[in-house]
Scaffold this motif. Structure first.
Motif, short mmCIF file in Angstrom:
data_model
loop_
_atom_site.label_atom_id
_atom_site.label_comp_id
_atom_site.label_asym_id
_atom_site.label_seq_id
_atom_site.Cartn_x
_atom_site.Cartn_y
_atom_site.Cartn_z
N LEU A 30 1.00 -1.19 0.03
CA LEU A 30 0.02 -0.10 -0.03
C LEU A 30 0.83 1.39 0.03
CD1 LEU A 30 -2.26 -1.29 3.04
CD2 LEU A 30 -3.05 -1.17 0.63
N ASP A 31 0.33 2.26 -0.79
CA ASP A 31 0.83 3.61 -0.58
C ASP A 31 0.13 3.98 0.57
OD1 ASP A 31 2.12 6.06 -1.11
OD2 ASP A 31 0.56 6.75 -2.30
N VAL A 32 0.69 5.43 1.06
CA VAL A 32 -0.01 6.02 2.29
C VAL A 32 -0.83 7.22 1.87
CG1 VAL A 32 0.50 6.89 4.58
CG2 VAL A 32 1.82 5.13 3.84
N ASP A 33 -0.03 8.12 1.63
CA ASP A 33 -0.81 9.49 1.43
C ASP A 33 -1.79 9.34 0.10
OD1 ASP A 33 0.39 10.89 3.71
OD2 ASP A 33 2.15 10.94 2.64
N GLY A 34 -3.08 9.67 0.15
CA GLY A 34 -3.97 9.24 -1.02
C GLY A 34 -4.47 7.69 -1.01
N VAL A 35 -3.95 6.76 -0.14
CA VAL A 35 -4.55 5.60 -0.24
C VAL A 35 -5.06 5.20 1.13
CG1 VAL A 35 -3.87 3.09 -0.41
CG2 VAL A 35 -3.14 4.73 -2.21
N LEU A 36 -3.82 5.24 2.27
CA LEU A 36 -4.62 4.97 3.69
C LEU A 36 -4.92 6.41 4.24
CD1 LEU A 36 -1.72 2.58 4.82
CD2 LEU A 36 -4.34 2.27 4.90
N THR A 37 -4.65 7.45 3.67
CA THR A 37 -5.15 9.09 4.09
C THR A 37 -5.62 9.52 2.71
OG1 THR A 37 -3.37 10.29 3.51
CG2 THR A 37 -3.07 8.97 5.73
N THR A 38 -6.51 10.64 3.08
CA THR A 38 -7.02 11.46 1.93
C THR A 38 -5.96 11.92 1.01
OG1 THR A 38 -7.34 13.22 3.25
CG2 THR A 38 -9.14 11.81 3.25
N GLY A 39 -4.61 12.06 1.67
CA GLY A 39 -3.58 12.92 0.78
C GLY A 39 -3.40 14.15 1.27
N GLN A 40 -4.17 14.66 2.32
CA GLN A 40 -3.92 15.91 3.00
C GLN A 40 -2.69 15.87 4.07
OE1 GLN A 40 -7.96 16.49 4.61
NE2 GLN A 40 -8.35 18.05 3.31
N VAL A 41 -2.01 16.88 4.28
CA VAL A 41 -0.75 16.75 5.06
C VAL A 41 -1.32 18.05 6.23
CG1 VAL A 41 1.50 17.30 5.42
CG2 VAL A 41 0.71 15.96 3.51
N ILE A 42 -1.34 17.65 7.36
CA ILE A 42 -1.70 18.45 8.28
C ILE A 42 -0.65 18.67 9.33
CG2 ILE A 42 -3.43 19.01 10.18
CD1 ILE A 42 -5.26 17.01 8.76
N TYR A 43 -0.39 20.06 9.82
CA TYR A 43 0.70 20.16 10.74
C TYR A 43 0.07 20.84 11.95
CZ TYR A 43 4.33 19.19 7.15
OH TYR A 43 4.92 18.52 6.21
N ASP A 44 0.47 20.59 13.06
CA ASP A 44 0.17 21.27 14.28
C ASP A 44 1.04 22.40 14.77
OD1 ASP A 44 2.17 20.33 15.71
OD2 ASP A 44 1.22 18.82 17.03
N ASP A 45 0.90 23.16 15.72
CA ASP A 45 1.59 24.48 15.83
C ASP A 45 3.05 24.25 16.13
OD1 ASP A 45 -0.72 26.07 15.37
OD2 ASP A 45 -1.32 26.26 17.34
N ALA A 46 3.18 22.97 16.47
CA ALA A 46 4.49 22.71 17.01
C ALA A 46 5.47 21.98 15.74
CB ALA A 46 4.43 21.64 17.96
N GLY A 47 4.76 21.93 14.53
CA GLY A 47 5.21 21.52 13.34
C GLY A 47 4.98 19.84 13.10
N ARG A 48 4.36 19.38 14.16
CA ARG A 48 4.41 17.86 13.96
C ARG A 48 3.24 17.55 12.72
NH1 ARG A 48 4.35 18.27 20.06
NH2 ARG A 48 2.17 18.86 19.58
N GLU A 49 3.52 16.36 12.11
CA GLU A 49 2.57 16.10 11.10
C GLU A 49 1.58 15.22 11.81
OE1 GLU A 49 2.70 13.52 7.03
OE2 GLU A 49 4.43 14.46 7.53
#
Length: 172
Positions: A14-33
């Motif tokens: 499996l690929d991950v981004d776009g397969v196991l996730t919607t492909g969105q990349v989200i970062y919190d205020d501390a820069g953690r994905e």
């Protein structure tokens, strides 16, 4: 597409981004994905593994969120930070002893094309790029990150005759 191709599968990558996730990349205020995974996909992965099918990840990006998800699901075959997915496939096939024709890869975007061209069952998620859909033997109805992997799991398990026995065994 005939389910005969799915009967012979021993491994699903499996690929991950776009397969196991919607492909969105989200970062919190501390820069953690932050990644959001679908629990239905997770159960589909567990069902594949319960049927003796190897499940692995081949993705271009690395993240602690992914490592935690793999730990949670018991996925040991993780190739992240991969730039050459075809080379990663060659390494996986050598490591596992599983043939390319007995392997499926679920992808969504252009970097997935090299690996999809080399496996026996290239599969696209519903919202995959058109070039990916063109080489796929099957395209899910569900979009990536929204149950597409579960849909793949059910199709493979039903083709192999494992679906009903697994349900009776795991959910009596």
């Amino acid at each position: 597409m005939s389910d005969a191709l799915f009967k012979q599968l021993s491994m699903v990558l499996l690929d991950v981004d776009g397969v196991l996730t919607t492909g969105q990349v989200i970062y919190d205020d501390a820069g953690r994905e932050i990644k959001v995974f679908d629990v239905h996909d997770g159960l589909g992965i567990r069902l594949l593994m319960a049927a003796g099918i190897r499940v692995g990840i081949v993705t271009g990006r690395s993240s602690m969120a992914l490592k935690h998800r793999c730990d949670n699901l018991g996925i040991k075959l993780l190739k992240d930070g991969v730039r050459d997915k075809a080379a990663a496939l060659a390494s996986i096939l050598k490591e596992t002893g599983i043939a390319a024709e007995n392997t499926a890869f679920v992808g969504d975007d252009l970097p997935d094309l090299p690996i999809m061209r080399r496996v026996g069952a290239p599969i696209a998620v519903g919202d995959a790029h058109d070039a990916v859909k063109q080489i796929a033997v099957w395209t899910t109805r569900a979009k990536g990150g929204c149950g597409a992997v579960r849909e793949v799991s059910e199709r493979i398990l039903k083709a192999r005759g494992d679906w009903e026995p697994l349900l009776k065994k795991l959910f009596p």
